[in-house]
Design a protein around this motif. Structure first.
Motif, PDB file in Angstrom:
ATOM      1  N   ASP A  44       0.828  -1.211   0.000  1.00 46.47           N
ATOM      2  CA  ASP A  44       0.000   0.000   0.000  1.00 46.47           C
ATOM      3  C   ASP A  44       0.861   1.260   0.000  1.00 46.47           C
ATOM      4  O   ASP A  44       0.508   2.264  -0.645  1.00 46.47           O
ATOM      5  N   ILE A  45       1.983   1.220   0.706  1.00 48.02           N
ATOM      6  CA  ILE A  45       2.884   2.377   0.730  1.00 48.02           C
ATOM      7  C   ILE A  45       3.452   2.635  -0.655  1.00 48.02           C
ATOM      8  O   ILE A  45       3.519   3.786  -1.118  1.00 48.02           O
ATOM      9  N   ALA A  51       1.348   6.754  -6.953  1.00 51.16           N
ATOM     10  CA  ALA A  51       0.113   7.370  -7.434  1.00 51.16           C
ATOM     11  C   ALA A  51       0.333   8.572  -8.350  1.00 51.16           C
ATOM     12  O   ALA A  51      -0.378   8.710  -9.352  1.00 51.16           O
ATOM     13  N   PRO A  52       1.300   9.471  -8.076  1.00 47.86           N
ATOM     14  CA  PRO A  52       1.479  10.609  -8.989  1.00 47.86           C
ATOM     15  C   PRO A  52       1.826  10.201 -10.414  1.00 47.86           C
ATOM     16  O   PRO A  52       1.410  10.880 -11.363  1.00 47.86           O
ATOM     17  N   LEU A  53       2.576   9.111 -10.588  1.00 47.80           N
ATOM     18  CA  LEU A  53       2.894   8.647 -11.938  1.00 47.80           C
ATOM     19  C   LEU A  53       1.730   7.875 -12.536  1.00 47.80           C
ATOM     20  O   LEU A  53       1.391   8.069 -13.713  1.00 47.80           O
ATOM     21  N   ARG A  54       1.101   7.010 -11.766  1.00 47.39           N
ATOM     22  CA  ARG A  54       0.018   6.193 -12.288  1.00 47.39           C
ATOM     23  C   ARG A  54      -1.150   7.039 -12.766  1.00 47.39           C
ATOM     24  O   ARG A  54      -1.905   6.629 -13.658  1.00 47.39           O
ATOM     25  N   MET A  63       2.623   0.002 -14.515  1.00 49.38           N
ATOM     26  CA  MET A  63       4.034  -0.078 -14.177  1.00 49.38           C
ATOM     27  C   MET A  63       4.470  -1.539 -14.268  1.00 49.38           C
ATOM     28  O   MET A  63       3.654  -2.458 -14.123  1.00 49.38           O
ATOM     29  N   ILE A  64       5.751  -1.763 -14.509  1.00 50.59           N
ATOM     30  CA  ILE A  64       6.255  -3.117 -14.712  1.00 50.59           C
ATOM     31  C   ILE A  64       7.410  -3.385 -13.759  1.00 50.59           C
ATOM     32  O   ILE A  64       7.995  -2.462 -13.187  1.00 50.59           O
ATOM     33  N   ILE A 136       3.208  17.780 -11.781  1.00 53.26           N
ATOM     34  CA  ILE A 136       3.634  18.585 -12.933  1.00 53.26           C
ATOM     35  C   ILE A 136       4.693  17.839 -13.742  1.00 53.26           C
ATOM     36  O   ILE A 136       4.647  17.790 -14.980  1.00 53.26           O
ATOM     37  N   MET A 137       5.644  17.223 -13.051  1.00 55.18           N
ATOM     38  CA  MET A 137       6.735  16.530 -13.720  1.00 55.18           C
ATOM     39  C   MET A 137       6.236  15.332 -14.531  1.00 55.18           C
ATOM     40  O   MET A 137       6.552  15.181 -15.715  1.00 55.18           O
ATOM     41  N   PHE A 138       5.440  14.493 -13.908  1.00 50.79           N
ATOM     42  CA  PHE A 138       4.974  13.289 -14.605  1.00 50.79           C
ATOM     43  C   PHE A 138       3.953  13.627 -15.680  1.00 50.79           C
ATOM     44  O   PHE A 138       3.862  12.929 -16.695  1.00 50.79           O
TER      45      PHE A 138
END
Length: 265
Positions: A44-45, A51-54, A63-64, A136-138
């Motif tokens: 969960d952590i 989460a920001p990338l997903r 993700m892989i 913003i970055m992702f």
């Protein structure tokens, strides 16, 4: 006065080493205890950190994990780092307990607020990276993905990337503490720092260019807070210097008042 024996000279060092070992063990136990409590929530952590990338992955993309043991080792590593970050107040408390007996009273009055503020600023830098910079970055990375290329990030590489940014932003937010210490110990004066303001601003944008995507908005988003943190360090440093100068001027006057009057001829 009798000359101190060899045993008398060795005992203080032994006692200091014993106390140091005790405080190191307490710090390690604190980290391991937090890790043991968090390990059950390791998956969960990692999902929370990812989460920001997903949120910006294309529909159907995930993700892989390219390594055989990555699905286990990556959340394990992240949980250990989270336990270390969360135990920083305990670790700093142990460090403070070791060095505090050797400090003067006025140094303790300054050191305690610095320790507390450094912890809060480090956590604040990490929160700023997670809630402001990462989206913003992702979002930028997802928008510039070439056509025909599937954006599927490896979980191990992602973790190394975000841990580096967490640490970088946490350290960057320590600028007020570093600036205050430089002024307090007398390595630089406030006037010199104020004259160096243009170079500091350029340096903040240079750091922002290195740590953020190549767009002016995200660079400014890091550079401006760094500059404001520098200005806050200069402001509080100037206050403490003025107070120290005032106390230094008051001491000779107090000493002269305490001296008895000269005898009359």
């Amino acid at each position: 006065m009798s000359r101190p024996t060899e045993g008398d000279q060795e005992m203080p060092l032994v006692s200091h080493l014993t106390e140091l070992r005790t405080r190191l063990l307490r710090s390690v136990v604190a980290v391991l205890a937090l890790f043991a409590g968090l390990f059950y929530f390791a998956q969960d952590i990692y999902a929370l950190v990812a989460a920001p990338l997903r949120a910006y992955l294309p529909e159907g993309a995930t993700m892989i994990a390219t390594g055989v043991a990555s699905p286990f080792l990556t959340p394990f590593k992240l949980t250990m780092m989270v336990a270390l970050f969360l135990s920083m107040p305990i670790i700093l408390h142990q460090i403070w307990g070791f060095i505090a007996p050797g400090l003067y009273k006025h140094e303790k009055r300054i050191a305690v607020p610095l320790l507390i503020s450094s912890i809060l600023l480090f956590y604040g830098g990490m929160a700023f990276a997670y809630f402001v910079v990462f989206p913003i970055m992702f979002g930028f990375f997802a928008s510039v993905t070439p056509e025909g290329v599937a954006m599927m990030t490896d979980i191990g590489q992602y973790l190394d990337f975000v841990l580096t940014l967490f640490f970088a932003f946490g350290v960057a937010f320590e600028i007020p503490v570093a600036t205050f210490l430089l002024i307090w110990v007398g390595l630089v004066d406030v006037a010199t720092l104020r004259k160096s303001r243009p170079y500091v601003i350029v340096g903040c944008f240079a750091v922002g260019m290195l740590l953020t995507p190549p767009d002016i908005f995200s660079q400014t988003l890091l550079a401006v807070p760094m500059w404001l943190l520098f200005e806050s360090g200069v402001f509080f440093g100037s206050l403490i210097r003025r107070r120290a100068e005032h106390d230094a001027e008051a001491e000779p006057e107090a000493e002269s008042e305490d001296q008895p009057p000269a005898p009359q001829p």
